[in-house]
Design an enzyme around this catalytic site. Sequence first.
Site, PDB file in Angstrom:
ATOM      1  N   ARG A 281       0.808  -1.222   0.000  1.00  0.00           N
ATOM      2  CA  ARG A 281       0.000   0.000   0.000  1.00  0.00           C
ATOM      3  C   ARG A 281       0.848   1.283   0.000  1.00  0.00           C
ATOM      4  O   ARG A 281       0.603   2.210  -0.777  1.00  0.00           O
ATOM      5  CB  ARG A 281      -0.868  -0.011   1.254  1.00  0.00           C
ATOM      6  CG  ARG A 281      -1.879   1.102   1.325  1.00  0.00           C
ATOM      7  CD  ARG A 281      -2.512   1.183   2.717  1.00  0.00           C
ATOM      8  NE  ARG A 281      -2.914  -0.076   3.272  1.00  0.00           N
ATOM      9  CZ  ARG A 281      -4.135  -0.611   3.152  1.00  0.00           C
ATOM     10  NH1 ARG A 281      -5.081   0.037   2.531  1.00  0.00           N
ATOM     11  NH2 ARG A 281      -4.418  -1.788   3.682  1.00  0.00           N
ATOM     12  N   CYS A 374     -26.926  -2.929  -7.841  1.00  0.00           N
ATOM     13  CA  CYS A 374     -28.161  -3.231  -7.101  1.00  0.00           C
ATOM     14  C   CYS A 374     -27.857  -3.912  -5.781  1.00  0.00           C
ATOM     15  O   CYS A 374     -28.137  -5.101  -5.595  1.00  0.00           O
ATOM     16  CB  CYS A 374     -29.056  -4.102  -7.976  1.00  0.00           C
ATOM     17  SG  CYS A 374     -29.474  -3.226  -9.468  1.00  0.00           S
ATOM     18  N   TYR A 404      -4.959  -1.851  -3.638  1.00  0.00           N
ATOM     19  CA  TYR A 404      -6.108  -2.677  -3.251  1.00  0.00           C
ATOM     20  C   TYR A 404      -7.421  -2.124  -3.793  1.00  0.00           C
ATOM     21  O   TYR A 404      -8.459  -2.262  -3.150  1.00  0.00           O
ATOM     22  CB  TYR A 404      -6.180  -2.827  -1.718  1.00  0.00           C
ATOM     23  CG  TYR A 404      -4.937  -3.429  -1.121  1.00  0.00           C
ATOM     24  CD1 TYR A 404      -4.580  -4.744  -1.407  1.00  0.00           C
ATOM     25  CD2 TYR A 404      -4.094  -2.684  -0.297  1.00  0.00           C
ATOM     26  CE1 TYR A 404      -3.424  -5.304  -0.880  1.00  0.00           C
ATOM     27  CE2 TYR A 404      -2.932  -3.244   0.238  1.00  0.00           C
ATOM     28  CZ  TYR A 404      -2.616  -4.545  -0.060  1.00  0.00           C
ATOM     29  OH  TYR A 404      -1.469  -5.097   0.460  1.00  0.00           O
TER      30      TYR A 404
HETATM   31  N1  LLP Z   1       3.146  -9.185   3.052  1.00  0.00           N
HETATM   32  C1  LLP Z   1       2.123 -10.026   3.255  1.00  0.00           C
HETATM   33  C2  LLP Z   1       2.407 -11.430   3.576  1.00  0.00           C
HETATM   34  C3  LLP Z   1       0.797  -9.580   3.136  1.00  0.00           C
HETATM   35  O1  LLP Z   1      -0.213 -10.430   3.324  1.00  0.00           O
HETATM   36  C4  LLP Z   1       0.551  -8.217   2.812  1.00  0.00           C
HETATM   37  C5  LLP Z   1      -0.813  -7.723   2.696  1.00  0.00           C
HETATM   38  C6  LLP Z   1       1.651  -7.376   2.607  1.00  0.00           C
HETATM   39  C7  LLP Z   1       2.928  -7.886   2.739  1.00  0.00           C
HETATM   40  C8  LLP Z   1       1.506  -5.927   2.238  1.00  0.00           C
HETATM   41  O2  LLP Z   1       0.817  -5.160   3.177  1.00  0.00           O
HETATM   42  P1  LLP Z   1       0.689  -3.582   2.932  1.00  0.00           P
HETATM   43  O3  LLP Z   1       2.072  -2.979   3.005  1.00  0.00           O
HETATM   44  O4  LLP Z   1       0.092  -3.374   1.595  1.00  0.00           O
HETATM   45  O5  LLP Z   1      -0.199  -3.128   4.012  1.00  0.00           O
HETATM   46  N2  LLP Z   1      -7.211  -5.510   0.856  1.00  0.00           N
HETATM   47  C9  LLP Z   1      -6.863  -4.866   2.100  1.00  0.00           C
HETATM   48  C10 LLP Z   1      -5.410  -5.074   2.456  1.00  0.00           C
HETATM   49  C11 LLP Z   1      -5.033  -6.530   2.577  1.00  0.00           C
HETATM   50  C12 LLP Z   1      -3.578  -6.727   2.858  1.00  0.00           C
HETATM   51  C13 LLP Z   1      -3.219  -8.145   2.726  1.00  0.00           C
HETATM   52  N3  LLP Z   1      -1.853  -8.431   2.946  1.00  0.00           N
HETATM   53  C14 LLP Z   1      -7.205  -3.372   1.986  1.00  0.00           C
HETATM   54  O6  LLP Z   1      -7.715  -2.975   0.976  1.00  0.00           O
HETATM   55  O7  LLP Z   1      -6.983  -2.625   2.926  1.00  0.00           O
END
Ligand code: LLP
Length: 445
Positions: A281, A374, A404
Amino acid sequence: MTTLLTEQIYYDNNQLQIEACSISSIAEQIPTPFYCYSKARLLTNITHCKEAFENYGIDIHYAMKANSNLHILRLMNQQGLGVDMVSAGEMRRAEAAGIPANRMIFSGVGKSETELRQAIETGICQFNVESAEELALLASLMNEYTRPVNIALRVNPNVAVDTHKHITTGTKGNKFGIEATQTLSLFRQYADHPLLNMNGLAMHIGSQICDTAPYHQAISRLLELVNILEAEGMKVSSLDLGGGFGIDYGDGQKLSFEAVAKTIAEATTDFNGKVVIEPGRSLIADAGVLVSRVNYVKQAEPRSFLILDAAMNDLMRPALYQAIHPLVAANTTDYDSNAQSSELKSSELKSSELNSSELKRSELMNVDVVGPVCESTDTFARDYPVSSRTKAGDLMVFLCTGAYCSVMSSGYNSRDIIPEVMISNDEIQIIRQRITQDDLMKFEV
Ligand code: LLP
């Protein structure tokens, strides 16, 4: 004071710009809705991240689930980042983007036998194993291969994290990772395996975390395990600390690369090996926006609705996590106040107050911002203040939608999968075409 708009996504003369292009001019060429990214913003984020972590010798593997568009992966590759992948599909994309196998880490709680085999054959640099059962399967598969694989056991460090309950992953009871004592016994059990290099420990405690404390706590737990294993004569040569660094969605909360890099570096000073992180992110979210058009301003009792042409299938985060993505107008020329064209200071406002702080109360109306799908959950925001002059045809833009968002979109209600556009200075490049019903129907009989 933090600003929600950036040097690359800003107002000029009442027009919301991405680099040198106004959203209005882009929308003249590309029908809404569409995702739009700033290349310069993405590169700035990568540079900041590299500066913060590489100083401490920490390697960066982009968690490509955040946005796996090929064009974006190629940029990540050009910048020398590795990837963290969670499926064979992501591995296929990483390969197509030219990312070398020795920069691929494979995470995920449910890797299939086919996926494990593909990754072994590709020669990836590390498997982050999440259960005894996965490790046993991998060990049995290795009977058919000769080249060893590197294993990190993903630990569930059981720390509490202050984020949405759907995106915490490092607390007891989550499906992710292996509990501490079992991690130790698995490490011991496989330490002498000829083809499984029991190499490291991994963690990922959640996403959109805005505080360094849980990292500190979780790393300490990992290091306790490292000490125990090393005292028994085993070597732990790598630590993968995951991602999760929060970004500012409008409430002024975030975790800067500098702060988390310092925490990690301090916590791991005595660790004698490689440290890796997996941000997703924080590299891409604020480089992207979702551009949509107002279909109707539906005046109704007890509430009015701003009905956009974008819907929950395009942007799912509000329905799934009650996330608020700040919504701004692409053109504020007709508004009484041109205040939206000035810099928006997010620390002064909650995201739902974004517009109200800039426009006078009398110039505002509160609406539910919804899409055409809907489902009642097709609601982006409730009681959201927008200019009372907002009308059908206006372009409205959701900020911070680079991560995301596009990747989580679907074709529900037989809606097209919307395009993705990359802006670089005054260049507009479609980096994913619209996927239409005709495209999709080709796969149906
Ligand atoms: N490493 C692993 C093993 C992960 O599962 C994730 C994210 C990351 C790294 C990266 O995390 P970040 O730096 O992006 O926070 N769909 C959700 C977020 C799900 C994150 C899943 N894992 C949302 O839209 O907030």
